[in-house]
Design a protein around this motif. Structure first.
Motif, PDB file in Angstrom:
ATOM      1  N   ALA A   1     -17.529  51.390  23.130  1.00 44.89           N
ATOM      2  CA  ALA A   1     -18.405  50.683  22.195  1.00 44.89           C
ATOM      3  C   ALA A   1     -18.017  49.216  22.086  1.00 44.89           C
ATOM      4  O   ALA A   1     -18.876  48.335  22.007  1.00 44.89           O
ATOM      5  CB  ALA A   1     -18.357  51.355  20.822  1.00 44.89           C
ATOM      6  N   MET A   2     -16.721  48.928  22.078  1.00 45.87           N
ATOM      7  CA  MET A   2     -16.270  47.533  22.023  1.00 45.87           C
ATOM      8  C   MET A   2     -16.697  46.768  23.270  1.00 45.87           C
ATOM      9  O   MET A   2     -17.169  45.633  23.177  1.00 45.87           O
ATOM     10  CB  MET A   2     -14.746  47.477  21.857  1.00 45.87           C
ATOM     11  N   MET A   3     -16.532  47.388  24.427  1.00 42.52           N
ATOM     12  CA  MET A   3     -16.946  46.731  25.667  1.00 42.52           C
ATOM     13  C   MET A   3     -18.457  46.507  25.691  1.00 42.52           C
ATOM     14  O   MET A   3     -18.935  45.433  26.080  1.00 42.52           O
ATOM     15  CB  MET A   3     -16.524  47.563  26.876  1.00 42.52           C
ATOM     16  N   MET A   4     -19.210  47.507  25.246  1.00 44.91           N
ATOM     17  CA  MET A   4     -20.674  47.379  25.196  1.00 44.91           C
ATOM     18  C   MET A   4     -21.100  46.275  24.241  1.00 44.91           C
ATOM     19  O   MET A   4     -22.090  45.589  24.483  1.00 44.91           O
ATOM     20  CB  MET A   4     -21.282  48.718  24.778  1.00 44.91           C
ATOM     21  N   MET A   5     -20.347  46.096  23.166  1.00 45.07           N
ATOM     22  CA  MET A   5     -20.654  45.046  22.214  1.00 45.07           C
ATOM     23  C   MET A   5     -20.556  43.683  22.873  1.00 45.07           C
ATOM     24  O   MET A   5     -21.396  42.799  22.659  1.00 45.07           O
ATOM     25  CB  MET A   5     -19.678  45.137  21.032  1.00 45.07           C
ATOM     26  N   GLY A   6     -19.511  43.506  23.695  1.00 42.81           N
ATOM     27  CA  GLY A   6     -19.368  42.255  24.434  1.00 42.81           C
ATOM     28  C   GLY A   6     -20.506  42.053  25.410  1.00 42.81           C
ATOM     29  O   GLY A   6     -21.070  40.950  25.518  1.00 42.81           O
ATOM     30  N   PHE A   7     -20.886  43.118  26.147  1.00 47.74           N
ATOM     31  CA  PHE A   7     -22.021  43.031  27.069  1.00 47.74           C
ATOM     32  C   PHE A   7     -23.306  42.682  26.323  1.00 47.74           C
ATOM     33  O   PHE A   7     -24.121  41.889  26.796  1.00 47.74           O
ATOM     34  CB  PHE A   7     -22.207  44.365  27.810  1.00 47.74           C
ATOM     35  N   ALA A   8     -23.491  43.298  25.151  1.00 45.58           N
ATOM     36  CA  ALA A   8     -24.719  43.080  24.386  1.00 45.58           C
ATOM     37  C   ALA A   8     -24.819  41.638  23.900  1.00 45.58           C
ATOM     38  O   ALA A   8     -25.892  41.027  23.963  1.00 45.58           O
ATOM     39  CB  ALA A   8     -24.770  44.040  23.196  1.00 45.58           C
ATOM     40  N   TRP A   9     -23.718  41.077  23.409  1.00 40.29           N
ATOM     41  CA  TRP A   9     -23.744  39.669  22.981  1.00 40.29           C
ATOM     42  C   TRP A   9     -24.039  38.753  24.166  1.00 40.29           C
ATOM     43  O   TRP A   9     -24.848  37.832  24.055  1.00 40.29           O
ATOM     44  CB  TRP A   9     -22.406  39.292  22.353  1.00 40.29           C
ATOM     45  N   PHE A  10     -23.394  39.017  25.297  1.00 43.87           N
ATOM     46  CA  PHE A  10     -23.595  38.178  26.476  1.00 43.87           C
ATOM     47  C   PHE A  10     -25.032  38.271  26.985  1.00 43.87           C
ATOM     48  O   PHE A  10     -25.695  37.246  27.234  1.00 43.87           O
ATOM     49  CB  PHE A  10     -22.614  38.600  27.573  1.00 43.87           C
ATOM     50  N   LEU A  11     -25.551  39.489  27.124  1.00 47.96           N
ATOM     51  CA  LEU A  11     -26.885  39.680  27.689  1.00 47.96           C
ATOM     52  C   LEU A  11     -27.989  39.233  26.734  1.00 47.96           C
ATOM     53  O   LEU A  11     -29.028  38.726  27.180  1.00 47.96           O
ATOM     54  CB  LEU A  11     -27.085  41.156  28.058  1.00 47.96           C
ATOM     55  N   SER A  12     -27.790  39.415  25.432  1.00 47.46           N
ATOM     56  CA  SER A  12     -28.812  38.992  24.480  1.00 47.46           C
ATOM     57  C   SER A  12     -28.968  37.480  24.477  1.00 47.46           C
ATOM     58  O   SER A  12     -30.065  36.949  24.278  1.00 47.46           O
ATOM     59  CB  SER A  12     -28.480  39.491  23.077  1.00 47.46           C
ATOM     60  N   SER A  13     -27.862  36.776  24.708  1.00 53.28           N
ATOM     61  CA  SER A  13     -27.940  35.315  24.803  1.00 53.28           C
ATOM     62  C   SER A  13     -28.495  34.888  26.153  1.00 53.28           C
ATOM     63  O   SER A  13     -29.387  34.037  26.225  1.00 53.28           O
ATOM     64  CB  SER A  13     -26.551  34.709  24.596  1.00 53.28           C
ATOM     65  N   LEU A  14     -27.990  35.484  27.210  1.00 55.71           N
ATOM     66  CA  LEU A  14     -28.448  35.118  28.553  1.00 55.71           C
ATOM     67  C   LEU A  14     -29.930  35.425  28.731  1.00 55.71           C
ATOM     68  O   LEU A  14     -30.647  34.681  29.420  1.00 55.71           O
ATOM     69  CB  LEU A  14     -27.628  35.874  29.601  1.00 55.71           C
ATOM     70  N   GLY A  15     -30.410  36.493  28.096  1.00 59.77           N
ATOM     71  CA  GLY A  15     -31.813  36.870  28.217  1.00 59.77           C
ATOM     72  C   GLY A  15     -32.773  35.843  27.650  1.00 59.77           C
ATOM     73  O   GLY A  15     -33.949  35.807  28.035  1.00 59.77           O
ATOM     74  N   VAL A  16     -32.299  34.997  26.749  1.00 55.92           N
ATOM     75  CA  VAL A  16     -33.148  33.939  26.194  1.00 55.92           C
ATOM     76  C   VAL A  16     -33.426  32.876  27.245  1.00 55.92           C
ATOM     77  O   VAL A  16     -34.542  32.352  27.332  1.00 55.92           O
ATOM     78  CB  VAL A  16     -32.469  33.306  24.955  1.00 55.92           C
ATOM     79  N   PHE A  17     -32.428  32.581  28.046  1.00 55.49           N
ATOM     80  CA  PHE A  17     -32.551  31.493  29.013  1.00 55.49           C
ATOM     81  C   PHE A  17     -33.001  31.970  30.404  1.00 55.49           C
ATOM     82  O   PHE A  17     -33.632  31.216  31.143  1.00 55.49           O
ATOM     83  CB  PHE A  17     -31.195  30.781  29.143  1.00 55.49           C
ATOM     84  N   VAL A  18     -32.679  33.217  30.749  1.00 54.14           N
ATOM     85  CA  VAL A  18     -33.049  33.777  32.054  1.00 54.14           C
ATOM     86  C   VAL A  18     -33.828  35.063  31.799  1.00 54.14           C
ATOM     87  O   VAL A  18     -33.232  36.107  31.525  1.00 54.14           O
ATOM     88  CB  VAL A  18     -31.805  34.060  32.926  1.00 54.14           C
ATOM     89  N   ARG A  19     -35.145  34.999  31.899  1.00 49.96           N
ATOM     90  CA  ARG A  19     -35.974  36.146  31.534  1.00 49.96           C
ATOM     91  C   ARG A  19     -35.901  37.300  32.541  1.00 49.96           C
ATOM     92  O   ARG A  19     -36.342  38.412  32.238  1.00 49.96           O
ATOM     93  CB  ARG A  19     -37.433  35.686  31.374  1.00 49.96           C
ATOM     94  N   ASP A  20     -35.379  37.050  33.732  1.00 49.11           N
ATOM     95  CA  ASP A  20     -35.279  38.109  34.734  1.00 49.11           C
ATOM     96  C   ASP A  20     -34.121  39.072  34.465  1.00 49.11           C
ATOM     97  O   ASP A  20     -33.990  40.094  35.149  1.00 49.11           O
ATOM     98  CB  ASP A  20     -35.093  37.507  36.135  1.00 49.11           C
ATOM     99  N   VAL A  21     -33.300  38.742  33.490  1.00 52.24           N
ATOM    100  CA  VAL A  21     -32.121  39.564  33.208  1.00 52.24           C
ATOM    101  C   VAL A  21     -32.519  40.986  32.828  1.00 52.24           C
ATOM    102  O   VAL A  21     -31.886  41.956  33.259  1.00 52.24           O
ATOM    103  CB  VAL A  21     -31.281  38.935  32.086  1.00 52.24           C
ATOM    104  N   ALA A  22     -33.578  41.134  32.048  1.00 51.31           N
ATOM    105  CA  ALA A  22     -33.988  42.463  31.578  1.00 51.31           C
ATOM    106  C   ALA A  22     -34.299  43.396  32.745  1.00 51.31           C
ATOM    107  O   ALA A  22     -33.875  44.561  32.762  1.00 51.31           O
ATOM    108  CB  ALA A  22     -35.201  42.340  30.662  1.00 51.31           C
ATOM    109  N   GLN A  23     -35.048  42.902  33.741  1.00 50.86           N
ATOM    110  CA  GLN A  23     -35.392  43.729  34.889  1.00 50.86           C
ATOM    111  C   GLN A  23     -34.154  44.057  35.725  1.00 50.86           C
ATOM    112  O   GLN A  23     -33.995  45.178  36.221  1.00 50.86           O
ATOM    113  CB  GLN A  23     -36.426  43.033  35.768  1.00 50.86           C
ATOM    114  N   THR A  24     -33.273  43.080  35.870  1.00 48.61           N
ATOM    115  CA  THR A  24     -32.063  43.293  36.667  1.00 48.61           C
ATOM    116  C   THR A  24     -31.143  44.318  36.029  1.00 48.61           C
ATOM    117  O   THR A  24     -30.598  45.201  36.718  1.00 48.61           O
ATOM    118  CB  THR A  24     -31.301  41.967  36.834  1.00 48.61           C
TER     119      THR A  24
END
Length: 276
Positions: A168-191
């Motif tokens: 859960a701790m590791m996923m939390m880090g992934f979630a913070w990183f991806l939620s921010s990156l997804g704002v600037f790079v919209r292709d992240v969701a599909q990848t």
């Protein structure tokens, strides 16, 4: 609150934010869970019947049709393969639910971005908490099925929170990183959707680690899900104590990932308003 003040990124700031906004996090998580089933006839009952139906299908297909066995020395129960498989699937489902939704968390809550006083960092935490709810339901279904088939369940099932917390701790880090990156790079969701599907088959979900050549097993251990899946099965299905040394090492790595994701989110969040 000064909108131009740099957001704190220390580990203490991370935990203080979660603690200070715990009521908001629980409220958002509750709204998330309820909104998924709003308008349906069974409502929250679907959160129980979905894993129950899946487990029933797995039990029939793998135990009575394919007559599959997980491996040598794991018992003669025809339903054991389905239980072991389901234990791996619930860990992957927990991971996939959080990670797949993360890139769109900020994008789907642009109204919160416009509010200076809203703590955006709690959005991934609430999403994780909603996923925890579904995982708990799946674990209850699995434990109930194990009890019905075997007449008992191992006391080590009580250790499952200790096993899942590092993930859960590791996923939390992934979630913070991806939620921010997804704002600037919209292709992240599909990848990310493709990567989580690949992880399903590159994790020991449908097959045991022992089925791989010894010289290749270390590659599988690079997968962040492998160790947790194996330990989840150990405490839920086989009644073994977890690998404490492995959990400690995993927890340290997970904390570093969680903090790194938090730092990235806090450093980049000032650009959300400009992009959105």
């Amino acid at each position: 609150m000064d909108p131009h003040r740099p957001h704190l990124t220390s580990p203490s700031a991370l935990f203080k934010s979660i603690l200070a906004h715990r009521h908001l996090i629980f409220k958002l998580a509750r709204m998330d869970v309820i909104s998924r089933y709003r308008g349906s006839f069974l409502g929250l009952g679907w959160s129980f019947f979905n894993p129950l139906l899946l487990l029933s299908v797995y039990t029939f297909v793998f135990s009575f049709v394919f007559k599959a066995r997980w491996g040598e020395g794991t018992g003669d129960s025809r339903s054991e393969f389905a239980l072991v498989l389901f234990a791996g699937l619930l860990v992957h489902a927990f991971f996939a639910e959080v990670v797949n939704r993360a890139p769109a968390l900020v994008l789907n809550n642009t109204n919160y971005v416009k509010k200076v006083i809203f703590p955006l960092e709690v959005l991934p935490v609430a999403s994780l908490l909603a996923a925890v709810f579904h995982m708990v339901i799946s674990i209850i279904v699995l434990a109930t099925a194990f009890l019905a088939l075997n007449g008992f369940f191992h006391w080590t099932v009580l250790l499952i929170p200790v096993v899942v917390l590092p993930l859960a701790m590791m996923m939390m880090g992934f979630a913070w990183f991806l939620s921010s990156l997804g704002v600037f790079v919209r292709d992240v969701a599909q990848t990310i959707g493709i990567l989580t599907t690949v992880l399903l088959f590159m994790s020991p979900v449908f097959y045991p680690m022992s089925s791989l050549p010894v010289n290749l097993q270390w590659v599988m251990l690079l997968n962040p899900l492998t160790f947790i899946i194996e330990e989840t099965r150990a405490v839920l299905i086989f009644g073994n104590l977890p690998n404490w040394a492995g959990l400690l090492t995993y927890s340290i790595i997970s904390f570093i990932c969680m903090w790194a994701g938090f730092v990235f989110f806090q450093k980049t969040r000032r650009g959300f308003n400009d992009v959105l």
